[in-house]
Design a protein around this motif. Sequence first.
Motif, mmCIF file in Angstrom:
data_model
loop_
_atom_site.group_PDB
_atom_site.id
_atom_site.type_symbol
_atom_site.label_atom_id
_atom_site.label_comp_id
_atom_site.label_asym_id
_atom_site.label_seq_id
_atom_site.Cartn_x
_atom_site.Cartn_y
_atom_site.Cartn_z
ATOM 1 N N ARG A 13 -5.628 -71.928 44.979
ATOM 2 C CA ARG A 13 -5.012 -71.977 45.786
ATOM 3 C C ARG A 13 -4.225 -70.389 46.291
ATOM 4 O O ARG A 13 -3.095 -69.867 45.103
ATOM 5 N N TRP A 14 -3.959 -70.108 47.651
ATOM 6 C CA TRP A 14 -3.194 -69.242 48.144
ATOM 7 C C TRP A 14 -3.424 -68.764 49.781
ATOM 8 O O TRP A 14 -4.200 -68.933 50.172
ATOM 9 N N HIS A 15 -1.974 -69.074 49.648
ATOM 10 C CA HIS A 15 -1.401 -69.191 51.332
ATOM 11 C C HIS A 15 -0.389 -68.600 51.363
ATOM 12 O O HIS A 15 0.697 -69.793 50.770
ATOM 13 N N PRO A 16 -0.027 -67.877 51.709
ATOM 14 C CA PRO A 16 1.508 -67.283 51.435
ATOM 15 C C PRO A 16 2.490 -67.304 53.019
ATOM 16 O O PRO A 16 3.668 -67.680 51.905
ATOM 17 N N PRO A 17 1.992 -68.297 53.647
ATOM 18 C CA PRO A 17 3.301 -68.643 54.875
ATOM 19 C C PRO A 17 4.397 -70.013 53.832
ATOM 20 O O PRO A 17 5.155 -69.697 53.442
ATOM 21 N N SER A 18 3.451 -70.834 53.235
ATOM 22 C CA SER A 18 4.073 -72.235 52.684
ATOM 23 C C SER A 18 3.805 -70.931 51.252
ATOM 24 O O SER A 18 4.913 -71.751 50.546
ATOM 25 N N PHE A 19 3.503 -70.134 50.881
ATOM 26 C CA PHE A 19 4.339 -69.641 49.195
ATOM 27 C C PHE A 19 5.371 -69.167 49.747
ATOM 28 O O PHE A 19 6.662 -69.462 48.627
ATOM 29 N N LEU A 20 5.963 -68.869 50.688
ATOM 30 C CA LEU A 20 6.945 -67.513 50.856
ATOM 31 C C LEU A 20 8.370 -68.425 51.481
ATOM 32 O O LEU A 20 9.121 -68.770 51.541
ATOM 33 N N ALA A 21 7.441 -69.664 52.402
ATOM 34 C CA ALA A 21 8.249 -70.607 52.640
ATOM 35 C C ALA A 21 9.146 -71.426 51.501
ATOM 36 O O ALA A 21 10.691 -71.958 51.225
ATOM 37 N N ARG A 22 7.809 -71.178 50.212
ATOM 38 C CA ARG A 22 7.943 -72.166 48.570
ATOM 39 C C ARG A 22 9.169 -71.481 48.173
ATOM 40 O O ARG A 22 10.489 -71.851 47.584
ATOM 41 N N VAL A 23 9.341 -70.231 47.839
ATOM 42 C CA VAL A 23 9.803 -69.560 47.061
ATOM 43 C C VAL A 23 11.008 -68.355 47.912
ATOM 44 O O VAL A 23 12.145 -68.270 47.103
ATOM 45 N N TRP A 24 10.718 -68.107 48.924
ATOM 46 C CA TRP A 24 12.025 -67.295 50.018
ATOM 47 C C TRP A 24 12.444 -68.507 50.839
ATOM 48 O O TRP A 24 12.354 -68.082 52.184
ATOM 49 N N ALA A 25 13.459 -69.798 50.175
ATOM 50 C CA ALA A 25 13.206 -70.915 51.245
ATOM 51 C C ALA A 25 14.662 -70.233 51.851
ATOM 52 O O ALA A 25 15.063 -70.423 52.734
ATOM 53 N N HIS A 26 15.432 -68.810 51.491
ATOM 54 C CA HIS A 26 16.649 -68.791 52.929
ATOM 55 C C HIS A 26 15.713 -67.638 53.479
ATOM 56 O O HIS A 26 16.916 -67.379 54.225
ATOM 57 N N ARG A 27 15.168 -66.819 53.447
ATOM 58 C CA ARG A 27 14.578 -66.075 54.322
ATOM 59 C C ARG A 27 13.137 -66.505 55.415
ATOM 60 O O ARG A 27 12.886 -66.536 56.392
ATOM 61 N N ALA A 28 12.586 -67.763 55.076
ATOM 62 C CA ALA A 28 11.613 -68.753 54.875
ATOM 63 C C ALA A 28 11.632 -70.142 54.960
ATOM 64 O O ALA A 28 11.670 -70.282 54.501
ATOM 65 N N ALA A 29 11.838 -70.662 57.198
ATOM 66 C CA ALA A 29 12.471 -72.232 56.655
ATOM 67 C C ALA A 29 11.242 -73.227 56.360
ATOM 68 O O ALA A 29 11.507 -73.865 56.864
ATOM 69 N N ASP A 30 9.941 -72.316 57.123
ATOM 70 C CA ASP A 30 9.346 -72.419 57.365
ATOM 71 C C ASP A 30 7.483 -72.154 56.653
ATOM 72 O O ASP A 30 8.131 -70.657 56.988
ATOM 73 N N GLU A 31 6.664 -72.162 57.615
ATOM 74 C CA GLU A 31 5.221 -72.084 57.082
ATOM 75 C C GLU A 31 5.483 -70.550 58.787
ATOM 76 O O GLU A 31 4.660 -69.710 57.907
ATOM 77 N N VAL A 32 5.570 -70.487 59.389
ATOM 78 C CA VAL A 32 5.994 -69.714 60.940
ATOM 79 C C VAL A 32 6.675 -69.071 60.152
ATOM 80 O O VAL A 32 5.754 -67.607 60.422
ATOM 81 N N GLU A 33 7.881 -68.564 59.646
ATOM 82 C CA GLU A 33 8.435 -68.185 59.281
ATOM 83 C C GLU A 33 7.659 -67.376 57.906
ATOM 84 O O GLU A 33 8.119 -65.766 57.884
ATOM 85 N N GLY A 34 7.091 -68.182 57.361
ATOM 86 C CA GLY A 34 6.326 -67.292 55.817
ATOM 87 C C GLY A 34 5.901 -66.287 56.578
ATOM 88 O O GLY A 34 5.088 -65.894 55.993
ATOM 89 N N ALA A 35 4.792 -66.850 57.675
ATOM 90 C CA ALA A 35 3.799 -66.232 57.921
ATOM 91 C C ALA A 35 4.256 -65.027 58.006
ATOM 92 O O ALA A 35 3.283 -64.177 58.225
ATOM 93 N N ALA A 36 5.385 -64.711 58.860
ATOM 94 C CA ALA A 36 5.270 -62.885 59.624
ATOM 95 C C ALA A 36 5.954 -62.645 58.629
ATOM 96 O O ALA A 36 6.142 -61.219 58.528
#
Length: 206
Positions: A13-36
């Motif tokens: 598995r390698w899906h950066p948008p959901s990964f960052l939304a999970r580990v950086w929830a204070h910066r990415a509230a969802d996958e859209v923000e995670g993708a950015a």
Amino acid sequence: MKIVFDFGAVLFRWHPPSFLARVWAHRAADEVEGAALAKDLFQDYRGDWGAFDQGLIDASTTADRIHARTGWPREEIVAVMDAVPSELKLIEGTAALIQELKAQGHALHFLSNMPEPYADYLEQTFPLKDWFVSGVFSGRVKQSKPSREIFDLALEQFGARPEEVFFLDDHPANIAAAKALGWQAHLFTTPELAREDLTRRGLLPA
């Protein structure tokens, strides 16, 4: 036929948008923000992360460079980098496909853009030597896809001619590079569609 697997988003598995939304929830509230965020962090696997992929800089230097470039706290960047192994979960459908291909007598290899620390983790955690005859990690050969150099190194490692290789990768640029060099290739999206293509090509029984 020698069948060559990419790793990220193909076997693991390698899906950066959901990964960052999970580990950086204070910066990415969802996958859209995670993708950015992923665009800024990974730079499409060029720049800082591209050099890390190629083994040209180590993890500490990578964190330093991302911090200098983005202004994000270095400890937060390190936390994300340390969390990458938790993202690399086995994709069970692809693991099953590997077993089917091995049962048909195919020689399996891998070609992965992977920084050395994560390559070490995968080797220590999963039975890569049981699944694959050989493989190439970008971080260990100082080259990365889609450059011709790593494809040529891979052919030498695999003892193969281009027409003897079938390559599965999730990045269109890597597939285009492989095809331009005479490799057969499949743009991977799901194990099920990959199995259908392998069956159409006669590499798996119908």
